[in-house]
Enzyme design. Sequence first.
Site, short mmCIF file in Angstrom:
data_model
loop_
_atom_site.label_atom_id
_atom_site.label_comp_id
_atom_site.label_asym_id
_atom_site.label_seq_id
_atom_site.Cartn_x
_atom_site.Cartn_y
_atom_site.Cartn_z
N GLU A 39 0.87 -1.19 0.00
CA GLU A 39 0.00 0.00 0.00
C GLU A 39 0.91 1.25 0.00
O GLU A 39 1.95 1.26 0.67
CB GLU A 39 -0.83 -0.03 1.29
CG GLU A 39 -1.72 1.18 1.53
CD GLU A 39 -2.36 1.14 2.94
OE1 GLU A 39 -1.66 0.82 3.92
OE2 GLU A 39 -3.57 1.45 3.03
N ASN B 153 -7.30 6.04 -1.54
CA ASN B 153 -6.18 5.14 -1.25
C ASN B 153 -6.38 3.94 -2.17
O ASN B 153 -7.27 3.13 -1.96
CB ASN B 153 -6.22 4.74 0.22
CG ASN B 153 -5.01 3.93 0.63
OD1 ASN B 153 -4.25 3.45 -0.20
ND2 ASN B 153 -4.84 3.75 1.93
N LYS C 202 -9.66 1.83 -1.56
CA LYS C 202 -9.82 1.27 -0.21
C LYS C 202 -11.14 1.66 0.45
O LYS C 202 -11.50 2.85 0.49
CB LYS C 202 -8.65 1.72 0.65
CG LYS C 202 -8.57 1.10 2.04
CD LYS C 202 -7.26 1.51 2.69
CE LYS C 202 -7.10 1.00 4.09
NZ LYS C 202 -5.80 1.44 4.67
N GLU D 149 -6.09 8.74 7.67
CA GLU D 149 -6.66 8.25 6.39
C GLU D 149 -8.05 8.81 6.16
O GLU D 149 -8.44 9.08 5.03
CB GLU D 149 -6.68 6.72 6.36
CG GLU D 149 -5.31 6.12 6.15
CD GLU D 149 -5.37 4.65 5.80
OE1 GLU D 149 -6.03 4.28 4.81
OE2 GLU D 149 -4.75 3.85 6.52
N CYS E 251 -4.75 -3.27 3.10
CA CYS E 251 -4.42 -3.10 4.52
C CYS E 251 -5.56 -3.43 5.48
O CYS E 251 -5.87 -4.57 5.73
CB CYS E 251 -3.86 -1.70 4.76
SG CYS E 251 -3.00 -1.62 6.34
N ASN F 19 0.34 -0.96 5.36
CA ASN F 19 1.24 -0.16 6.22
C ASN F 19 0.65 -0.26 7.61
O ASN F 19 -0.32 0.44 7.92
CB ASN F 19 1.24 1.32 5.83
CG ASN F 19 2.07 1.64 4.60
OD1 ASN F 19 3.20 2.07 4.68
ND2 ASN F 19 1.45 1.45 3.43
N1 CDV Z 1 -2.98 1.42 6.66
C1 CDV Z 1 -3.82 0.76 7.46
O1 CDV Z 1 -4.96 0.50 7.06
N2 CDV Z 1 -3.41 0.44 8.70
C2 CDV Z 1 -4.24 -0.21 9.68
C3 CDV Z 1 -3.86 0.19 11.07
C4 CDV Z 1 -4.18 1.59 11.37
C5 CDV Z 1 -4.53 -0.67 12.11
C6 CDV Z 1 -4.18 -1.72 9.58
O2 CDV Z 1 -5.24 -2.34 9.60
O3 CDV Z 1 -3.10 -2.29 9.56
#
Ligand code: CDV
Length: 315
Positions: A48, A108, A125, A144, A170, A195
Amino acid sequence: MNKRPFGLAVAQLGPIQPQDTRAQAVKRLLELMKEAASRGARLVVFPEMALTTFFPRYWMTEQEAIERYFEPTMPGPDTQILFETARQLNIGFYLGYAELTQEGRRFNTCIMVDQQGNIVGRYRKIHLPGHSDHKPAAPFQHLEKKFFEIGNEGFHVWETMQAKIGMCLCNDRRWTETWRVLALQGAEIVALGYNTPSFNIHWDEPGHLRMFHHLLSLQAAAYQNAVWVAAAAKAGNEDGNHLIGGSAIVAPSGEIVAQAQSVDDELIYCLADLALGDAFKQHIFNFAAHRRPEHYQLIVERVGPGAPLGKPPQS
Ligand code: CDV
């Protein structure tokens, strides 16, 4: 059952610092892409926001973020080389980045690029974590919800590279709904970049749980949906903010077949047999035979928990 081997690579990225340029990031992606191709990969999955630091940790205006971190075109001047190299090496790729649309909307986003260098799919996303308000007292922020709109295109699977491939990003991996919507389209592989900060800004979460919940989510989802999962981290210390690594390839059995050992640039690879998913899809998770959607209404009717439905039995 006839084997259907698919060379699957995940390219973990070590940290990208705020001052690093797109060209520097792309150089690293190209090295990993070349390594993936040399190992026989048909697809390489990048993280990501693979072109910049994980900028939602910084409070700034939307306009500042646009100027520094968003891509108004894809491919763009710095990323064109990724597409050309993919075509030359006959390898597809998944790439996450911050997308600025022609109308000025911010998402995103990740894309799927096939072995001819064509963008065949895009995902924006949906499960955006974090907050939109300024939290100056927090050790870092997770903005975000300030910088991105909720994805407006849904969860999709694309038939490409002789496989059915779905995408998510993510935080989506923590939500069972993501996986089931992809599995109901026959996904064989789900690619995702992430991330994940090693610390939680909302509560004093024990550090080991970050990796545990990451792998738990991938492994449960792979098994319960009979899919291969290819998960690519951005990892390590970005400007004093640590991100977990743990990039992994998980089989439809739920077993981890490859896992990154570092928090740096690192390629992991496996020859995934797509037919392995078929065995689960035809038996324990034969959706057509065993799912009971007439009993799942609450999943789409309710967002959060409501009143319990339990009543005494009538007879
Ligand atoms: N970039 C993300 O979506 N990170 C989230 C964190 C904030 C919990 C994740 O689910 O890894």
